[in-house]
Write a protein that holds these residues in place. Structure first.
Motif, PDB file in Angstrom:
ATOM      1  N   LEU A  17       0.843  -1.195   0.000  1.00 39.42           N
ATOM      2  CA  LEU A  17       0.000   0.000   0.000  1.00 39.42           C
ATOM      3  C   LEU A  17       0.877   1.243   0.000  1.00 39.42           C
ATOM      4  CD1 LEU A  17      -2.630  -0.987   2.733  1.00 39.42           C
ATOM      5  CD2 LEU A  17      -2.850  -1.184   0.250  1.00 39.42           C
ATOM      6  N   THR A  18       0.294   2.333  -0.468  1.00 42.17           N
ATOM      7  CA  THR A  18       1.007   3.602  -0.382  1.00 42.17           C
ATOM      8  C   THR A  18       0.933   4.121   1.060  1.00 42.17           C
ATOM      9  OG1 THR A  18      -0.961   4.885  -0.871  1.00 42.17           O
ATOM     10  CG2 THR A  18       0.379   4.179  -2.753  1.00 42.17           C
ATOM     11  N   THR A  50       5.558   1.508  11.414  1.00 38.88           N
ATOM     12  CA  THR A  50       5.489   2.606  10.455  1.00 38.88           C
ATOM     13  C   THR A  50       4.046   3.020  10.197  1.00 38.88           C
ATOM     14  OG1 THR A  50       7.593   1.978   9.458  1.00 38.88           O
ATOM     15  CG2 THR A  50       6.103   3.282   8.109  1.00 38.88           C
ATOM     16  N   ARG A  66      12.453   9.497   7.768  1.00 39.79           N
ATOM     17  CA  ARG A  66      13.103   8.238   8.131  1.00 39.79           C
ATOM     18  C   ARG A  66      14.595   8.486   8.253  1.00 39.79           C
ATOM     19  NH1 ARG A  66      10.498   3.117   6.128  1.00 39.79           N
ATOM     20  NH2 ARG A  66      12.623   2.359   6.387  1.00 39.79           N
ATOM     21  N   ASP A  68      16.870   6.269   8.109  1.00 37.12           N
ATOM     22  CA  ASP A  68      17.706   5.321   7.351  1.00 37.12           C
ATOM     23  C   ASP A  68      17.850   5.710   5.884  1.00 37.12           C
ATOM     24  OD1 ASP A  68      15.334   2.632   6.611  1.00 37.12           O
ATOM     25  OD2 ASP A  68      15.034   4.792   6.851  1.00 37.12           O
ATOM     26  N   VAL A  69      17.134   6.749   5.459  1.00 41.31           N
ATOM     27  CA  VAL A  69      17.242   7.151   4.056  1.00 41.31           C
ATOM     28  C   VAL A  69      17.576   8.633   3.927  1.00 41.31           C
ATOM     29  CG1 VAL A  69      15.734   5.349   3.160  1.00 41.31           C
ATOM     30  CG2 VAL A  69      14.747   7.523   3.884  1.00 41.31           C
ATOM     31  N   GLU A  89      12.764   4.881  12.236  1.00 44.47           N
ATOM     32  CA  GLU A  89      14.123   4.293  12.295  1.00 44.47           C
ATOM     33  C   GLU A  89      15.057   5.223  13.067  1.00 44.47           C
ATOM     34  OE1 GLU A  89      14.632   1.264  11.350  1.00 44.47           O
ATOM     35  OE2 GLU A  89      12.701   0.988  10.361  1.00 44.47           O
ATOM     36  N   LEU A  92      18.812   4.915  14.063  1.00 45.85           N
ATOM     37  CA  LEU A  92      19.887   5.164  13.107  1.00 45.85           C
ATOM     38  C   LEU A  92      20.197   6.653  12.956  1.00 45.85           C
ATOM     39  CD1 LEU A  92      18.765   2.671  10.295  1.00 45.85           C
ATOM     40  CD2 LEU A  92      20.567   2.337  12.006  1.00 45.85           C
TER      41      LEU A  92
END
Lengths: 205, 344
Positions: A17-18, A50, A66, A68-69, A89, A92
């Motif tokens: 899903l979006t 999430t 996020r 992690d990105v 996340e 991190l």
């Protein structure tokens, strides 16, 4: 050629899903954060962390990011000017960003680790999603997914009580694994009937 | 109750073929007077399934400008030319569908809308079909695995880093255990795992180069690379051995699969579903000498129902031919070559 018309659905309910879809149909197992509070949602992968964060971000009108990105390893949200912020996340995140985020009035963190000792002494409410959901909660999660994929009025597939119990016993709190099992079951479904334990046990669970 | 309901009705039922003119109308059944900014007809394709959703080909047409409707029925005709791909695809992990959506922009209120699928099939120019937004870039520049030095250098670098870090961890762990500190077991064992992983990565990076010292650089010819279902692909592997070589087998495999990605960052997962797999053993137990120029030939029949190649973000139908030379007593040689399956 119309997808999933034989099930009275528009798509497989247990596919990806979006972000906005997940937010819209999320079944929250934790109370939304109060304004001015700091909440950390602790859970491993696939536990619905999430989905909770997306829903909280919408409720608070807060940006979601996020750790992690993030480009260059640093958060891009203007933390100093935010009234509310949701960070996924968070374990991190750069230490400096975590300290800066802790100063945001209303803060929600999604994390695999307990970060309560890394927030500059700020009081933190901890929500843990690693416990398996109750069978009623799982039933509601499944029902909302199926309704979200509904094509028209009329029968749609459902899950038997036995199928729900089997999913819980096999996958526990791992909702991603539940999703994967049900995706395969719905791919094989011939009509809008109830999915039973036998359907799930056909080499998929 | 909503102020109005929208429906989309085609003049003739689908499916529709690329290039065909589709006609229909959007009907609005209005129950209460409604003021609106515009009535728009949107068209786009979307993927759905186990991979992250992606979309493309978006167009919008305003069927009615700002206005006000009294209770009653209203009709707005439309027509458009069916795009030349991507084509409707019904797979296991991946589906591709075109959608038509009528939307009434009502200020300060819920916008009535209605959406239906448009089944789209190939038309008269399948060789020019849109096969996904990432298709052209990928198949124009794709490098064969193991064919260039860049992959080898990267593999050696990764292997060296893993082995180096692992060695340090292993030394720390062993040293701790030697003085009776059992908490050295964890870094020690992790270090060994890192060393083994690093060695493995390094080996895989240079394996083909090592193999080529015995068998020379294999010349692999595949044709055609762009084939329709029901067609065939010929494969030839030409060798020029540098030494006496004992080949246990020469194997080629045709593999078609759906590959989709769900999630992102640390939660990214790749899912694969095999659509078709055929293996041919072109030779077994052959001894080659340096003065030979042996070649090995095979032919793959592409199934009549073979899905067409498609590539978009996180969603792909891919076909490839892999070649594997099993060399006795020496590292093996392997390579893979993408092919394209297109509508006939």
């Amino acid at each position: 050629m119309i997808p999933f018309a034989h099930l009275n659905l528009r798509f497989n309910p247990f596919g990806e899903l979006t972000e906005s879809e997940r937010t819209r149909i999320a079944v929250l197992r934790a109370a939304p954060p109060a304004v001015g509070s700091c909440v950390q949602v602790i859970a491993g992968c696939g536990r619905g962390k999430t989905a909770h964060l997306f829903a909280f971000a919408e409720l608070l009108g807060a940006p979601y990011e996020r750790a992690d990105v993030t480009p260059g390893g640093r958060l891009i949200s203007p933390l100093a000017s935010l009234a509310a912020f949701v960070l996924d996340e968070a374990q991190l995140a750069d230490r400096r960003d975590l300290v800066a985020a802790a100063r945001v009035e209303t803060l929600v963190l999604g994390t695999h680790d307990d970060l309560s000792g890394r927030l500059g002494g700020r009081e933190v409410r901890t929500v843990r999603l690693d416990e398996p959901p109750s069978i009623d909660v799982l039933a509601e999660i499944v029902r909302r997914r199926i309704e979200h994929a509904r094509r028209a009025e009329g029968p749609v597939p459902s899950l038997s009580a036995g199928a729900l119990a089997l999913l819980l016993s096999k996958h526990g709190s791992d909702l991603r694994a539940v999703e994967g099992t049900l995706y395969g079951a719905f791919q094989r479904l011939a009509g809008p009937v109830a999915v039973t334990e036998k359907d799930l046990s056909n080499g998929e669970v | 109750m909503a102020k109005c309901d929208l429906r989309i009705v085609f003049a003739t039922p689908g499916p529709f073929h690329a290039g065909e003119i589709v006609r229909g109308e959007v009907t609005a059944d209005v129950y209460e007077s409604v003021s609106f900014n515009k009535l728009t007809l949107h068209r786009e394709w979307r993927t759905h399934g186990r991979g992250n959703k992606t979309t493309g080909g978006a167009t919008s047409t305003v069927l009615a400008p700002a206005g006000e409707w009294s209770p009653g029925a209203y009709r707005f005709p439309f027509e458009f030319q069916v795009p030349n791909g991507p084509f409707t695809y019904r797979g296991n992990l991946l589906n591709v569908d075109w959608y038509l959506r009528a939307e009434l922009d009502v200020p300060w209120a819920f916008d009535p809308k209605n959406e239906i699928e448009i089944p789209v099939l190939p038309g008269p120019s399948p060789e020019l079909a849109d096969r996904g937004p990432e298709f052209a870039a990928h198949y124009a520049t794709v490098r064969r695995k193991g064919g260039g030095s860049g992959g080898m250098i990267a593999g050696l670098a990764v292997g060296t880093i893993f082995a180096g870090v692992g060695s340090v961890m292993a030394i720390i762990g062993v040293t701790s255990l030697a003085v009776g500190k059992f908490d050295g077991f964890c870094p020690g064992s992790m270090g060994l795992i890192f060393v083994v992983t690093g060695a493995g990565a390094g080996y895989m990076a240079i394996r083909n180069r090592l193999a080529q010292r015995r068998i020379g650089r294999p010349e692999v010819s595949i044709g055609p690379r762009d084939v329709a279902p029901g067609g065939a692909i010929d494969v030839r592997i030409q060798l020029q051995p540098a030494a006496v070589v004992e080949l246990a087998s020469v194997k080629v495999t045709l593999l078609g699969e759906e590959v989709v990605v769900s999630g992102s960052g640390t939660n990214k997962t790749t899912h694969r579903h095999t659509l078709h797999e055929t293996a041919l053993v072109l030779a077994s137990d052959r001894t080659l000498s340096p003065h030979e120029l042996p070649h090995f030939d095979g032919r793959f029949d592409i199934p009549a129902s073979a899905p067409w190649t498609f590539k978009a973000s996180s969603n792909e139908v891919k076909w490839r031919v892999t070649v594997h030379l099993d060399i006795r007593g020496w590292p093996d040689w392997s390579d893979e070559h993408p092919i394209v399956v297109r509508p006939a």
